[in-house]
Structure formats: C-alpha cells, structure tokens
Design a protein around this motif. Structure first.
Motif, PDB file in Angstrom:
ATOM      1  N   SER A   2     -27.795 -30.245  16.737  1.00  0.00           N
ATOM      2  CA  SER A   2     -26.342 -30.418  16.809  1.00  0.00           C
ATOM      3  C   SER A   2     -25.648 -29.443  15.858  1.00  0.00           C
ATOM      4  CB  SER A   2     -25.943 -31.855  16.503  1.00  0.00           C
ATOM      5  OG  SER A   2     -26.199 -32.152  15.158  1.00  0.00           O
ATOM      6  N   LYS A   3     -24.535 -28.892  16.324  1.00  0.00           N
ATOM      7  CA  LYS A   3     -23.748 -27.970  15.509  1.00  0.00           C
ATOM      8  C   LYS A   3     -22.708 -28.732  14.703  1.00  0.00           C
ATOM      9  CE  LYS A   3     -23.861 -23.826  15.906  1.00  0.00           C
ATOM     10  NZ  LYS A   3     -24.641 -22.914  15.041  1.00  0.00           N
ATOM     11  N   ILE A   4     -22.265 -29.844  15.285  1.00  0.00           N
ATOM     12  CA  ILE A   4     -21.253 -30.662  14.619  1.00  0.00           C
ATOM     13  C   ILE A   4     -21.702 -32.105  14.722  1.00  0.00           C
ATOM     14  CG2 ILE A   4     -18.854 -31.507  14.718  1.00  0.00           C
ATOM     15  CD1 ILE A   4     -18.124 -28.816  16.079  1.00  0.00           C
ATOM     16  N   GLN A   5     -21.623 -32.802  13.601  1.00  0.00           N
ATOM     17  CA  GLN A   5     -21.901 -34.223  13.648  1.00  0.00           C
ATOM     18  C   GLN A   5     -20.986 -34.945  12.674  1.00  0.00           C
ATOM     19  OE1 GLN A   5     -26.030 -35.504  13.328  1.00  0.00           O
ATOM     20  NE2 GLN A   5     -25.327 -37.135  14.687  1.00  0.00           N
ATOM     21  N   THR A   6     -20.240 -35.919  13.180  1.00  0.00           N
ATOM     22  CA  THR A   6     -19.455 -36.765  12.280  1.00  0.00           C
ATOM     23  C   THR A   6     -19.980 -38.188  12.411  1.00  0.00           C
ATOM     24  OG1 THR A   6     -17.674 -37.538  13.760  1.00  0.00           O
ATOM     25  CG2 THR A   6     -17.425 -35.332  12.849  1.00  0.00           C
ATOM     26  N   ARG A   7     -19.991 -38.868  11.279  1.00  0.00           N
ATOM     27  CA  ARG A   7     -20.421 -40.273  11.273  1.00  0.00           C
ATOM     28  C   ARG A   7     -19.374 -41.086  10.531  1.00  0.00           C
ATOM     29  NH1 ARG A   7     -24.489 -37.713   8.922  1.00  0.00           N
ATOM     30  NH2 ARG A   7     -26.066 -36.840  10.306  1.00  0.00           N
ATOM     31  N   ASN A  63     -22.695 -26.913  11.257  1.00  0.00           N
ATOM     32  CA  ASN A  63     -23.617 -25.798  11.060  1.00  0.00           C
ATOM     33  C   ASN A  63     -24.645 -26.092   9.977  1.00  0.00           C
ATOM     34  OD1 ASN A  63     -23.300 -23.650  12.782  1.00  0.00           O
ATOM     35  ND2 ASN A  63     -21.530 -22.850  11.685  1.00  0.00           N
ATOM     36  N   GLY A  64     -24.986 -27.352   9.807  1.00  0.00           N
ATOM     37  CA  GLY A  64     -25.960 -27.712   8.796  1.00  0.00           C
ATOM     38  C   GLY A  64     -25.385 -27.916   7.399  1.00  0.00           C
ATOM     39  N   TYR A  65     -24.092 -27.650   7.230  1.00  0.00           N
ATOM     40  CA  TYR A  65     -23.443 -27.905   5.932  1.00  0.00           C
ATOM     41  C   TYR A  65     -22.815 -29.294   5.941  1.00  0.00           C
ATOM     42  CZ  TYR A  65     -23.479 -22.830   5.067  1.00  0.00           C
ATOM     43  OH  TYR A  65     -23.837 -21.533   4.872  1.00  0.00           O
ATOM     44  N   SER A  66     -22.989 -30.015   4.841  1.00  0.00           N
ATOM     45  CA  SER A  66     -22.300 -31.292   4.695  1.00  0.00           C
ATOM     46  C   SER A  66     -20.942 -31.041   4.052  1.00  0.00           C
ATOM     47  CB  SER A  66     -23.119 -32.231   3.816  1.00  0.00           C
ATOM     48  OG  SER A  66     -22.307 -33.336   3.472  1.00  0.00           O
ATOM     49  N   LEU A  67     -19.878 -31.259   4.818  1.00  0.00           N
ATOM     50  CA  LEU A  67     -18.538 -30.943   4.295  1.00  0.00           C
ATOM     51  C   LEU A  67     -18.097 -31.947   3.245  1.00  0.00           C
ATOM     52  CD1 LEU A  67     -16.404 -29.735   7.313  1.00  0.00           C
ATOM     53  CD2 LEU A  67     -18.261 -28.619   6.101  1.00  0.00           C
ATOM     54  N   THR A  68     -18.768 -33.100   3.205  1.00  0.00           N
ATOM     55  CA  THR A  68     -18.391 -34.105   2.220  1.00  0.00           C
ATOM     56  C   THR A  68     -19.173 -33.934   0.919  1.00  0.00           C
ATOM     57  OG1 THR A  68     -19.823 -35.518   3.556  1.00  0.00           O
ATOM     58  CG2 THR A  68     -17.469 -35.877   3.741  1.00  0.00           C
ATOM     59  N   ASP A  69     -20.092 -32.968   0.894  1.00  0.00           N
ATOM     60  CA  ASP A  69     -20.773 -32.630  -0.344  1.00  0.00           C
ATOM     61  C   ASP A  69     -19.793 -31.830  -1.214  1.00  0.00           C
ATOM     62  OD1 ASP A  69     -22.211 -31.463  -2.370  1.00  0.00           O
ATOM     63  OD2 ASP A  69     -23.871 -30.803  -1.084  1.00  0.00           O
ATOM     64  N   PRO A  70     -19.465 -32.336  -2.408  1.00  0.00           N
ATOM     65  CA  PRO A  70     -18.469 -31.641  -3.236  1.00  0.00           C
ATOM     66  C   PRO A  70     -18.886 -30.211  -3.599  1.00  0.00           C
ATOM     67  CG  PRO A  70     -19.412 -33.557  -4.405  1.00  0.00           C
ATOM     68  CD  PRO A  70     -19.981 -33.568  -3.021  1.00  0.00           C
ATOM     69  N   LYS A  71     -20.176 -29.920  -3.494  1.00  0.00           N
ATOM     70  CA  LYS A  71     -20.639 -28.577  -3.883  1.00  0.00           C
ATOM     71  C   LYS A  71     -20.649 -27.589  -2.707  1.00  0.00           C
ATOM     72  CE  LYS A  71     -24.577 -29.821  -5.723  1.00  0.00           C
ATOM     73  NZ  LYS A  71     -24.886 -31.232  -6.017  1.00  0.00           N
ATOM     74  N   VAL A  72     -20.238 -28.046  -1.518  1.00  0.00           N
ATOM     75  CA  VAL A  72     -20.328 -27.171  -0.352  1.00  0.00           C
ATOM     76  C   VAL A  72     -19.425 -25.944  -0.528  1.00  0.00           C
ATOM     77  CG1 VAL A  72     -18.473 -28.251   0.999  1.00  0.00           C
ATOM     78  CG2 VAL A  72     -20.405 -27.188   2.186  1.00  0.00           C
ATOM     79  N   ASP A  73     -19.909 -24.798  -0.056  1.00  0.00           N
ATOM     80  CA  ASP A  73     -19.141 -23.552  -0.131  1.00  0.00           C
ATOM     81  C   ASP A  73     -18.234 -23.469   1.102  1.00  0.00           C
ATOM     82  OD1 ASP A  73     -18.171 -20.974  -0.080  1.00  0.00           O
ATOM     83  OD2 ASP A  73     -20.089 -20.051  -0.647  1.00  0.00           O
ATOM     84  N   LEU A  74     -16.977 -23.884   0.917  1.00  0.00           N
ATOM     85  CA  LEU A  74     -16.077 -23.979   2.071  1.00  0.00           C
ATOM     86  C   LEU A  74     -15.795 -22.637   2.714  1.00  0.00           C
ATOM     87  CD1 LEU A  74     -13.463 -26.711   1.143  1.00  0.00           C
ATOM     88  CD2 LEU A  74     -15.265 -26.789   2.869  1.00  0.00           C
ATOM     89  N   ASN A  75     -15.779 -21.581   1.908  1.00  0.00           N
ATOM     90  CA  ASN A  75     -15.547 -20.265   2.504  1.00  0.00           C
ATOM     91  C   ASN A  75     -16.651 -19.917   3.492  1.00  0.00           C
ATOM     92  OD1 ASN A  75     -13.176 -19.734   1.153  1.00  0.00           O
ATOM     93  ND2 ASN A  75     -14.264 -18.995  -0.652  1.00  0.00           N
ATOM     94  N   LYS A  76     -17.872 -20.234   3.112  1.00  0.00           N
ATOM     95  CA  LYS A  76     -19.012 -19.969   3.995  1.00  0.00           C
ATOM     96  C   LYS A  76     -18.910 -20.801   5.260  1.00  0.00           C
ATOM     97  CE  LYS A  76     -23.261 -18.070   2.421  1.00  0.00           C
ATOM     98  NZ  LYS A  76     -23.939 -18.069   1.145  1.00  0.00           N
TER      99      LYS A  76
END
Ligand code: ADP
Ligand code: MG
Length: 242
Positions: A2-7, A63-76
């Motif tokens: 999956s490219k996008i997953q929301t829970r 894309n495999g990034y957790s957007l709710t992880d505070p350390k995620v690189d949003l620009n990437k």
C-alpha cells in the motif's frame, strides 16, 4: 504494497471534528476517487495525506513514512506527493516553463539543462509544449490547470492528489484536464482524486469512496457504488448529482 494507509484518522478544528476515524488503504497504482457533499471533509482528508494539516488522532502512512511520527522528514514526504488544487496558483511573473522548473531547480533535482528538458517533456505530456514561453495570464483556465499538473509532476512524485481540479473551470475546459488525469491513471500513477465529475469517477476509478459528515459512508468498485448504492445517504447524494 500500500502507498497510503490511514487508520482511525481523526481531525478536529477546535471542538469541530471533521474527520471521524477514517480507515483508507490505497495500493500502488490504484486510483481512488473521493466523492461526497460539500463540507464532508474531502479536502481535509487529502491535506492530511501530506500533513498540510496536523493530524488529531490515528495513523497516516504514506510511501512507507509515518506522518504521525514527530521525527518524520516532511520535506521528503512531500517531495513524493504531487498535489493539484481547484485554483492553480501559478506564479504570474514567470513563464509556463519557469513555473514547471522552479521546484526541481530549488531542490536540485538535476542540472538546469536536465530540469529544463524534463519540464519540456512534461509540458508536451499535458499538450502545452507550444506554451512554454507564455505567461499564465495568456492561458485559458484549462491550460493553466494542465501547467499546474505538469508542475506537480516535475518533482517525479509517486502519488498524485487532486482536489476538485476541474471545479473552477468553464465546462468546455473540463474534458482536457480530465484527459490528462486519465492518462496518468493509465500510466499507473497512484492517485486520490476528489471530484464532482461522477462520469469520470465511474470510468477511471478503481475504487470510489463516498464521504459524508467526516465518515466513509460507503466504498467500493464504481459500478457497484453508482449502480447499486446501498446507503440511503449515498442514494440521496447520487439522486441530486446524477
Ligand atoms: P469538503 O472538501 O468535503 O467540502 P472540507 O474538508 O473542506 O470539506 O471541510 C470539512 C469541514 O471542516 C467543514 O465544516 C469546514 O468548515 C471545516 N474546515 C475546513 N478547514 C478548516 C479550517 N482551516 N479551520 C476550521 N474549520 C475548517
Ligand atoms: Mg473540498
């Protein structure tokens, strides 16, 4: 994969909860159209997918990034997601070609010559190679929106999000923009398309999601959803828009 997953995705503005627990999975190459009445949370949902909104609760993986992880690189994260809105927001003082080259140049996606060649290729793809040197003001609404799509594609995104990309257009220009989106679908782009164009959703979507009041009320294959809607809320909506 999956490219996008929301829970359990929830989003509130103050005490107003506008997304009330959305579970959505979008597979690679899948085209998901989102329909629903105005105010149901469609735009908010799209904006959560590249974190233009803070997520109140739940999980969003793109894309495999957790957007709710505070350390995620949003620009990437955002570099891999192209977004096209109702209003094109092109830079008026730049040529069409400069508009398309801007982001990849700033993010050093290649030499200037490479970025330029890629931008010209994309303008050709959206049928505007002859408008490279024009200013946005010299273009029709449909042409401007096609430039906006080329601009989003210039970052070579994995995912494209469209938020009512044809809603601000004169009727005779809707078709040319939908054709570009249709071509992207055929080329295998993963897309979430919020649209009022039911005929388009029916033809192009692999799956349709009907949202109302911050919930997914019904989802399924377009044939199923449009020909045999189960929920009264969807039946009412379709009776009004079809
Ligand atoms: P749709 O795109 O389906 O029309 P939206 O996602 O734009 O719906 O809006 C859903 C709800 O969230 C609406 O009630 C809207 O007023 C509210 N809303 C959207 N953006 C904001 C914001 N920035 N601040 C407060 N409320 C908002
Ligand atoms: Mg909206």
């Amino acid at each position: 994969m999956s490219k996008i997953q929301t829970r359990g995705l929830r989003k509130s503005y103050g005490s107003n909860e506008v997304l009330k627990g959305l579970d959505v999975t979008v597979a690679e190459g899948e085209v998901v159209c989102v329909i629903g009445p105005s105010g149901s949370g469609k735009s908010t949902f799209l904006r959560c997918l590249n974190k233009l909104e803070d997520i109140t609760a739940g999980e969003v993986e793109v894309n495999g990034y957790s957007l709710t992880d505070p350390k995620v690189d949003l620009n990437k994260v955002r570099q891999n997601i192209g977004m096209v809105f109702q209003h094109f927001n092109l830079f008026p003082h730049m040529s069409v070609l400069q508009n398309v080259m801007l982001a990849p140049l700033e993010l050093k996606k290649g030499s200037k010559a490479e970025v330029r060649a890629n931008a010209l290729r994309l303008l050709k793809q959206v049928g505007l190679e002859d408008k490279a040197d024009a200013r946005p003001a010299q273009l029709s609404g449909g042409q401007k929106q096609r430039v906006a799509i080329a601009r989003a594609l210039a970052m070579a995104p994995d995912i494209m999000l469209f938020d009512e990309a044809t809603s601000a257009l004169d009727p005779e220009m809707v078709g040319e923009v939908l054709q570009v989106i249709r071509d992207l679908a055929k080329a295998g782009m993963t897309m979430v398309v919020v649209t009022h164009e039911m005929g388009f959703a029916r033809e192009v979507a692999d799956r349709v999601i009907f949202m109302a009041d911050g919930h997914i009320v019904e989802e399924g294959a377009p044939e199923q959803l449009f020909s045999a809607p189960e929920q009264p809320r969807l039946q009412d909506f379709l009776a009004k828009v079809l």
